[in-house]
Design an enzyme around this catalytic site. Structure first.
Site, mmCIF file in Angstrom:
data_model
loop_
_atom_site.group_PDB
_atom_site.id
_atom_site.type_symbol
_atom_site.label_atom_id
_atom_site.label_comp_id
_atom_site.label_asym_id
_atom_site.label_seq_id
_atom_site.Cartn_x
_atom_site.Cartn_y
_atom_site.Cartn_z
ATOM 1 N N TYR A 1 0.842 -1.210 0.000
ATOM 2 C CA TYR A 1 0.000 0.000 0.000
ATOM 3 C C TYR A 1 0.873 1.255 0.000
ATOM 4 O O TYR A 1 0.489 2.307 -0.508
ATOM 5 C CB TYR A 1 -0.957 -0.028 1.196
ATOM 6 C CG TYR A 1 -2.160 0.860 1.045
ATOM 7 C CD1 TYR A 1 -3.050 0.700 -0.017
ATOM 8 C CD2 TYR A 1 -2.427 1.874 1.962
ATOM 9 C CE1 TYR A 1 -4.160 1.520 -0.161
ATOM 10 C CE2 TYR A 1 -3.539 2.693 1.838
ATOM 11 C CZ TYR A 1 -4.396 2.508 0.775
ATOM 12 O OH TYR A 1 -5.502 3.327 0.650
ATOM 13 N N LYS B 1 -3.080 8.457 3.027
ATOM 14 C CA LYS B 1 -4.310 8.330 3.824
ATOM 15 C C LYS B 1 -4.099 8.879 5.235
ATOM 16 O O LYS B 1 -5.034 9.432 5.828
ATOM 17 C CB LYS B 1 -4.793 6.876 3.858
ATOM 18 C CG LYS B 1 -5.279 6.344 2.510
ATOM 19 C CD LYS B 1 -6.389 7.178 1.889
ATOM 20 C CE LYS B 1 -7.055 6.487 0.698
ATOM 21 N NZ LYS B 1 -7.959 7.389 -0.045
HETATM 22 P P1 NAD Z 1 -12.368 3.854 -8.157
HETATM 23 O O1 NAD Z 1 -11.229 3.563 -9.059
HETATM 24 O O2 NAD Z 1 -13.707 3.470 -8.604
HETATM 25 O O3 NAD Z 1 -12.375 5.404 -7.756
HETATM 26 C C1 NAD Z 1 -11.212 6.195 -7.703
HETATM 27 C C2 NAD Z 1 -11.580 7.490 -8.396
HETATM 28 O O4 NAD Z 1 -10.490 8.428 -8.323
HETATM 29 C C3 NAD Z 1 -11.868 7.280 -9.904
HETATM 30 O O5 NAD Z 1 -13.162 7.732 -10.210
HETATM 31 C C4 NAD Z 1 -10.847 8.136 -10.586
HETATM 32 O O6 NAD Z 1 -11.316 8.726 -11.772
HETATM 33 C C5 NAD Z 1 -10.576 9.192 -9.513
HETATM 34 N N1 NAD Z 1 -9.350 9.938 -9.810
HETATM 35 C C6 NAD Z 1 -8.081 9.472 -9.895
HETATM 36 N N2 NAD Z 1 -7.256 10.485 -10.282
HETATM 37 C C7 NAD Z 1 -8.036 11.592 -10.426
HETATM 38 C C8 NAD Z 1 -7.784 12.944 -10.810
HETATM 39 N N3 NAD Z 1 -6.545 13.380 -11.135
HETATM 40 N N4 NAD Z 1 -8.830 13.808 -10.839
HETATM 41 C C9 NAD Z 1 -10.075 13.403 -10.527
HETATM 42 N N5 NAD Z 1 -10.384 12.144 -10.162
HETATM 43 C C10 NAD Z 1 -9.365 11.249 -10.111
HETATM 44 O O7 NAD Z 1 -11.999 3.128 -6.778
HETATM 45 P P2 NAD Z 1 -12.667 3.208 -5.321
HETATM 46 O O8 NAD Z 1 -12.123 2.032 -4.619
HETATM 47 O O9 NAD Z 1 -14.115 3.426 -5.422
HETATM 48 O O10 NAD Z 1 -11.937 4.464 -4.687
HETATM 49 C C11 NAD Z 1 -12.642 5.554 -4.111
HETATM 50 C C12 NAD Z 1 -11.980 5.985 -2.812
HETATM 51 O O11 NAD Z 1 -12.154 4.950 -1.841
HETATM 52 C C13 NAD Z 1 -10.476 6.237 -2.892
HETATM 53 O O12 NAD Z 1 -10.144 7.348 -2.083
HETATM 54 C C14 NAD Z 1 -9.901 4.968 -2.292
HETATM 55 O O13 NAD Z 1 -8.604 5.149 -1.761
HETATM 56 C C15 NAD Z 1 -10.920 4.729 -1.207
HETATM 57 N N6 NAD Z 1 -10.901 3.388 -0.622
HETATM 58 C C16 NAD Z 1 -11.005 2.299 -1.416
HETATM 59 C C17 NAD Z 1 -10.964 1.038 -0.850
HETATM 60 C C18 NAD Z 1 -11.036 -0.194 -1.714
HETATM 61 O O14 NAD Z 1 -10.613 -1.264 -1.251
HETATM 62 N N7 NAD Z 1 -11.563 -0.124 -2.902
HETATM 63 C C19 NAD Z 1 -10.827 0.896 0.540
HETATM 64 C C20 NAD Z 1 -10.735 2.033 1.332
HETATM 65 C C21 NAD Z 1 -10.773 3.287 0.734
#
Ligand code: NAD
Length: 256
Positions: free
Chosen positions: A156, A163
Protein backbone atom coordinates in the site's frame (compact mmCIF):
# COMPACT_ATOMS: atom_id res chain seq x y z
CA UNK A 1 -40.17 11.90 2.35
CA UNK A 2 -36.51 10.87 1.98
CA UNK A 3 -33.77 11.73 4.44
CA UNK A 4 -32.17 14.06 1.86
CA UNK A 5 -35.29 15.38 0.14
CA UNK A 6 -34.30 18.18 -2.27
CA UNK A 7 -30.73 18.40 -0.94
CA UNK A 8 -28.05 19.14 -3.52
CA UNK A 9 -24.93 17.01 -3.68
CA UNK A 10 -21.84 16.63 -5.84
CA UNK A 11 -20.02 13.33 -6.32
CA UNK A 12 -16.30 13.30 -7.16
CA UNK A 13 -14.88 9.85 -7.97
CA UNK A 14 -17.20 7.74 -10.11
CA UNK A 15 -15.15 5.72 -12.61
CA UNK A 16 -17.63 2.89 -13.22
CA UNK A 17 -20.51 1.02 -11.59
CA UNK A 18 -18.13 -0.66 -9.12
CA UNK A 19 -16.87 2.66 -7.73
CA UNK A 20 -17.64 3.32 -4.07
CA UNK A 21 -18.76 6.79 -5.20
CA UNK A 22 -21.44 5.24 -7.43
CA UNK A 23 -22.90 3.17 -4.57
CA UNK A 24 -22.94 6.34 -2.44
CA UNK A 25 -24.66 8.26 -5.26
CA UNK A 26 -27.39 5.62 -5.48
CA UNK A 27 -28.01 5.76 -1.72
CA UNK A 28 -28.19 9.58 -1.67
CA UNK A 29 -30.49 9.68 -4.70
CA UNK A 30 -32.79 7.05 -3.17
CA UNK A 31 -33.25 9.43 -0.23
CA UNK A 32 -34.22 12.32 -2.48
CA UNK A 33 -30.95 14.19 -3.15
CA UNK A 34 -30.28 15.86 -6.51
CA UNK A 35 -26.78 15.02 -7.68
CA UNK A 36 -24.06 16.44 -9.88
CA UNK A 37 -21.13 14.31 -11.05
CA UNK A 38 -17.57 14.89 -12.20
CA UNK A 39 -15.25 12.73 -14.28
CA UNK A 40 -11.46 12.76 -14.27
CA UNK A 41 -10.73 12.57 -18.01
CA UNK A 42 -12.15 11.98 -21.51
CA UNK A 43 -11.94 8.19 -21.22
CA UNK A 44 -14.11 8.21 -18.12
CA UNK A 45 -16.60 10.72 -19.54
CA UNK A 46 -18.25 8.00 -21.63
CA UNK A 47 -18.68 5.80 -18.55
CA UNK A 48 -19.81 8.44 -16.08
CA UNK A 49 -22.29 10.30 -18.31
CA UNK A 50 -24.68 7.36 -18.85
CA UNK A 51 -24.55 6.48 -15.14
CA UNK A 52 -25.34 10.06 -14.16
CA UNK A 53 -28.13 10.28 -16.72
CA UNK A 54 -29.61 7.00 -15.44
CA UNK A 55 -30.47 8.84 -12.22
CA UNK A 56 -31.70 11.96 -13.96
CA UNK A 57 -28.64 14.04 -13.21
CA UNK A 58 -28.32 17.15 -15.37
CA UNK A 59 -24.90 18.33 -14.21
CA UNK A 60 -21.93 16.20 -15.32
CA UNK A 61 -18.63 18.06 -15.47
CA UNK A 62 -14.96 17.41 -16.24
CA UNK A 63 -12.69 17.68 -13.20
CA UNK A 64 -9.11 16.52 -13.07
CA UNK A 65 -8.37 17.53 -9.47
CA UNK A 66 -4.75 18.37 -10.30
CA UNK A 67 -6.02 21.31 -12.40
CA UNK A 68 -7.21 24.31 -10.37
CA UNK A 69 -9.14 25.75 -13.31
CA UNK A 70 -11.25 22.59 -13.61
CA UNK A 71 -12.15 22.64 -9.90
CA UNK A 72 -13.05 26.33 -10.25
CA UNK A 73 -15.22 25.47 -13.26
CA UNK A 74 -17.15 22.88 -11.26
CA UNK A 75 -17.99 25.22 -8.41
CA UNK A 76 -18.79 28.13 -10.77
CA UNK A 77 -21.34 25.88 -12.48
CA UNK A 78 -22.81 24.68 -9.17
CA UNK A 79 -23.17 28.28 -8.00
CA UNK A 80 -24.87 29.28 -11.24
CA UNK A 81 -27.21 26.27 -11.45
CA UNK A 82 -28.03 25.62 -7.77
CA UNK A 83 -26.87 28.67 -5.81
CA UNK A 84 -25.94 26.43 -2.87
CA UNK A 85 -24.72 22.94 -1.98
CA UNK A 86 -25.46 20.48 0.85
CA UNK A 87 -23.24 17.46 0.22
CA UNK A 88 -19.78 16.82 -1.23
CA UNK A 89 -18.52 13.26 -1.70
CA UNK A 90 -14.75 13.10 -2.25
CA UNK A 91 -13.94 9.54 -3.37
CA UNK A 92 -10.65 10.09 -5.18
CA UNK A 93 -7.19 8.60 -4.86
CA UNK A 94 -4.34 7.85 -7.23
CA UNK A 95 -0.76 6.54 -7.16
CA UNK A 96 1.34 5.29 -10.05
CA UNK A 97 1.13 1.50 -10.26
CA UNK A 98 4.86 1.00 -9.72
CA UNK A 99 4.56 2.77 -6.32
CA UNK A 100 2.05 0.17 -5.11
CA UNK A 101 4.49 -2.72 -4.95
CA UNK A 102 7.90 -3.41 -3.43
CA UNK A 103 9.37 -1.24 -0.69
CA UNK A 104 7.93 2.07 0.48
CA UNK A 105 11.43 3.52 0.76
CA UNK A 106 11.78 3.23 -3.00
CA UNK A 107 8.94 5.72 -3.58
CA UNK A 108 10.08 8.30 -6.13
CA UNK A 109 9.86 12.03 -5.44
CA UNK A 110 7.49 12.46 -8.39
CA UNK A 111 5.39 9.42 -7.38
CA UNK A 112 5.05 10.83 -3.88
CA UNK A 113 4.09 14.27 -5.20
CA UNK A 114 1.44 12.97 -7.59
CA UNK A 115 -0.15 10.65 -4.99
CA UNK A 116 -0.33 13.44 -2.39
CA UNK A 117 -1.65 15.99 -4.87
CA UNK A 118 -4.48 13.82 -6.21
CA UNK A 119 -5.37 11.95 -3.01
CA UNK A 120 -4.93 14.61 -0.31
CA UNK A 121 -4.56 18.16 -1.63
CA UNK A 122 -7.68 17.69 -3.75
CA UNK A 123 -9.77 17.53 -0.57
CA UNK A 124 -8.33 20.84 0.60
CA UNK A 125 -8.85 22.47 -2.79
CA UNK A 126 -12.44 21.21 -3.05
CA UNK A 127 -13.38 22.16 0.52
CA UNK A 128 -12.14 25.73 0.10
CA UNK A 129 -14.24 26.27 -3.01
CA UNK A 130 -17.29 24.43 -1.68
CA UNK A 131 -17.47 26.29 1.64
CA UNK A 132 -19.13 29.52 0.45
CA UNK A 133 -21.89 27.46 -1.19
CA UNK A 134 -22.33 25.14 1.80
CA UNK A 135 -22.29 27.40 4.85
CA UNK A 136 -25.29 27.89 7.07
CA UNK A 137 -27.37 24.98 5.70
CA UNK A 138 -26.21 21.99 7.78
CA UNK A 139 -23.95 20.76 4.99
CA UNK A 140 -21.56 17.82 5.01
CA UNK A 141 -18.38 16.68 3.23
CA UNK A 142 -17.39 13.00 3.18
CA UNK A 143 -14.09 11.47 2.06
CA UNK A 144 -12.77 7.89 1.85
CA UNK A 145 -9.75 6.49 3.64
CA UNK A 146 -8.20 3.11 4.49
CA UNK A 147 -6.57 1.35 7.46
CA UNK A 148 -3.18 1.46 5.68
CA UNK A 149 -3.00 5.00 7.12
CA UNK A 150 -2.27 3.67 10.60
CA UNK A 151 -0.79 0.19 10.14
CA UNK A 152 1.61 -1.12 7.52
CA UNK A 153 -0.22 -2.93 4.72
CA UNK A 154 2.04 -4.69 2.25
CA UNK A 155 2.32 -2.83 -1.10
CA UNK A 156 0.00 0.00 0.00
CA UNK A 157 3.14 2.11 0.48
CA UNK A 158 2.79 5.76 -0.49
CA UNK A 159 -1.00 5.49 -0.44
CA UNK A 160 -0.84 4.63 3.29
CA UNK A 161 1.12 7.82 3.89
CA UNK A 162 -1.43 9.74 1.79
CA UNK A 163 -4.31 8.33 3.82
CA UNK A 164 -2.60 9.39 7.10
CA UNK A 165 -2.31 12.89 5.67
CA UNK A 166 -5.91 12.76 4.44
CA UNK A 167 -7.24 11.83 7.89
CA UNK A 168 -5.21 14.62 9.44
CA UNK A 169 -6.51 17.02 6.77
CA UNK A 170 -10.06 16.04 7.73
CA UNK A 171 -9.38 17.18 11.32
CA UNK A 172 -7.79 20.48 10.29
CA UNK A 173 -10.55 21.17 7.77
CA UNK A 174 -13.22 20.28 10.35
CA UNK A 175 -11.75 22.92 12.66
CA UNK A 176 -11.66 25.52 9.85
CA UNK A 177 -15.19 25.00 8.54
CA UNK A 178 -17.07 23.97 11.70
CA UNK A 179 -17.68 27.57 12.85
CA UNK A 180 -19.43 28.17 9.49
CA UNK A 181 -21.75 25.23 10.07
CA UNK A 182 -20.19 22.72 7.69
CA UNK A 183 -19.05 19.22 8.75
CA UNK A 184 -16.40 16.92 7.26
CA UNK A 185 -15.73 13.26 8.04
CA UNK A 186 -13.91 10.26 6.59
CA UNK A 187 -15.07 6.69 6.13
CA UNK A 188 -12.33 4.11 6.56
CA UNK A 189 -13.60 1.40 4.23
CA UNK A 190 -12.41 -2.19 4.25
CA UNK A 191 -11.00 -3.55 0.99
CA UNK A 192 -13.49 -3.70 -1.93
CA UNK A 193 -12.76 -4.82 -5.48
CA UNK A 194 -12.76 -1.62 -7.56
CA UNK A 195 -10.62 -0.17 -10.34
CA UNK A 196 -8.36 1.67 -7.85
CA UNK A 197 -7.99 -1.39 -5.61
CA UNK A 198 -6.93 -3.62 -8.48
CA UNK A 199 -3.85 -1.39 -8.88
CA UNK A 200 -2.52 -2.62 -5.52
CA UNK A 201 -0.25 -5.60 -5.87
CA UNK A 202 -1.57 -8.66 -3.95
CA UNK A 203 -4.99 -7.11 -3.29
CA UNK A 204 -6.66 -10.55 -3.29
CA UNK A 205 -4.60 -11.54 -0.21
CA UNK A 206 -5.91 -8.52 1.70
CA UNK A 207 -9.51 -9.59 0.96
CA UNK A 208 -8.75 -13.12 2.19
CA UNK A 209 -7.29 -11.88 5.50
CA UNK A 210 -10.33 -9.70 6.23
CA UNK A 211 -12.68 -12.57 5.47
CA UNK A 212 -10.80 -14.87 7.87
CA UNK A 213 -10.00 -12.47 10.71
CA UNK A 214 -12.63 -9.71 10.93
CA UNK A 215 -15.35 -10.09 13.58
CA UNK A 216 -18.05 -10.29 10.88
CA UNK A 217 -16.00 -12.86 8.87
CA UNK A 218 -16.85 -11.23 5.57
CA UNK A 219 -15.68 -8.48 3.30
CA UNK A 220 -17.69 -5.31 3.09
CA UNK A 221 -19.61 -4.16 0.02
CA UNK A 222 -19.88 -0.77 -1.66
CA UNK A 223 -23.43 -0.65 -0.24
CA UNK A 224 -22.12 -1.01 3.34
CA UNK A 225 -19.99 2.08 2.74
CA UNK A 226 -22.88 3.91 1.05
CA UNK A 227 -25.16 3.49 4.09
CA UNK A 228 -22.58 5.12 6.35
CA UNK A 229 -22.04 7.88 3.79
CA UNK A 230 -25.80 8.49 3.86
CA UNK A 231 -25.69 8.85 7.64
CA UNK A 232 -22.73 11.26 7.41
CA UNK A 233 -24.36 13.29 4.63
CA UNK A 234 -27.66 13.63 6.49
CA UNK A 235 -28.76 15.41 9.65
CA UNK A 236 -28.66 12.04 11.46
CA UNK A 237 -24.96 12.86 12.05
CA UNK A 238 -25.52 16.57 12.82
CA UNK A 239 -23.17 16.52 15.83
CA UNK A 240 -20.34 14.58 14.16
CA UNK A 241 -17.32 16.20 12.51
CA UNK A 242 -13.59 15.52 12.08
CA UNK A 243 -14.18 11.78 12.56
CA UNK A 244 -12.91 8.64 10.86
CA UNK A 245 -15.67 6.02 10.88
CA UNK A 246 -14.72 2.41 10.10
CA UNK A 247 -16.80 0.33 7.73
CA UNK A 248 -14.52 -2.70 7.70
CA UNK A 249 -16.43 -5.63 9.28
CA UNK A 250 -14.63 -4.60 12.49
CA UNK A 251 -11.21 -5.67 11.18
CA UNK A 252 -9.32 -2.75 12.76
CA UNK A 253 -10.28 -3.68 16.34
CA UNK A 254 -8.59 -7.09 16.25
CA UNK A 255 -5.29 -7.82 17.98
CA UNK A 256 -3.86 -11.32 18.31
P1 NAD B 1 -12.37 3.85 -8.16
O1 NAD B 1 -11.23 3.56 -9.06
O2 NAD B 1 -13.71 3.47 -8.60
O3 NAD B 1 -12.38 5.40 -7.76
C1 NAD B 1 -11.21 6.20 -7.70
C2 NAD B 1 -11.58 7.49 -8.40
O4 NAD B 1 -10.49 8.43 -8.32
C3 NAD B 1 -11.87 7.28 -9.90
O5 NAD B 1 -13.16 7.73 -10.21
C4 NAD B 1 -10.85 8.14 -10.59
O6 NAD B 1 -11.32 8.73 -11.77
C5 NAD B 1 -10.58 9.19 -9.51
N1 NAD B 1 -9.35 9.94 -9.81
C6 NAD B 1 -8.08 9.47 -9.90
N2 NAD B 1 -7.26 10.49 -10.28
C7 NAD B 1 -8.04 11.59 -10.43
C8 NAD B 1 -7.78 12.94 -10.81
N3 NAD B 1 -6.54 13.38 -11.14
N4 NAD B 1 -8.83 13.81 -10.84
C9 NAD B 1 -10.07 13.40 -10.53
N5 NAD B 1 -10.38 12.14 -10.16
C10 NAD B 1 -9.37 11.25 -10.11
O7 NAD B 1 -12.00 3.13 -6.78
P2 NAD B 1 -12.67 3.21 -5.32
O8 NAD B 1 -12.12 2.03 -4.62
O9 NAD B 1 -14.11 3.43 -5.42
O10 NAD B 1 -11.94 4.46 -4.69
C11 NAD B 1 -12.64 5.55 -4.11
C12 NAD B 1 -11.98 5.99 -2.81
O11 NAD B 1 -12.15 4.95 -1.84
C13 NAD B 1 -10.48 6.24 -2.89
O12 NAD B 1 -10.14 7.35 -2.08
C14 NAD B 1 -9.90 4.97 -2.29
O13 NAD B 1 -8.60 5.15 -1.76
C15 NAD B 1 -10.92 4.73 -1.21
N6 NAD B 1 -10.90 3.39 -0.62
C16 NAD B 1 -11.00 2.30 -1.42
C17 NAD B 1 -10.96 1.04 -0.85
C18 NAD B 1 -11.04 -0.19 -1.71
O14 NAD B 1 -10.61 -1.26 -1.25
N7 NAD B 1 -11.56 -0.12 -2.90
C19 NAD B 1 -10.83 0.90 0.54
C20 NAD B 1 -10.74 2.03 1.33
C21 NAD B 1 -10.77 3.29 0.73
Amino acid sequence: MGLLQDKKGIIFGVANERSIAWAIAKALRREGAHLAFTYANKTLESRVKPLAESMGSEIVLPCDVTVDGEIDGVFDTIKERWGGLDIVIHSIAFAEKNELKGMFMDTSREGFRIAMDVSVYSLVAITRRALPLMEGRGSSIVTLTYYGSEKVVKNYNVMGVCKSALESAVRYLASDIGPRGVRINAISAGPVKTLAAMGISGFRDILDVVEKKSPLRRNITQEDVASTALYLASSLSSGVTGEVIYVDSGYHIMGV
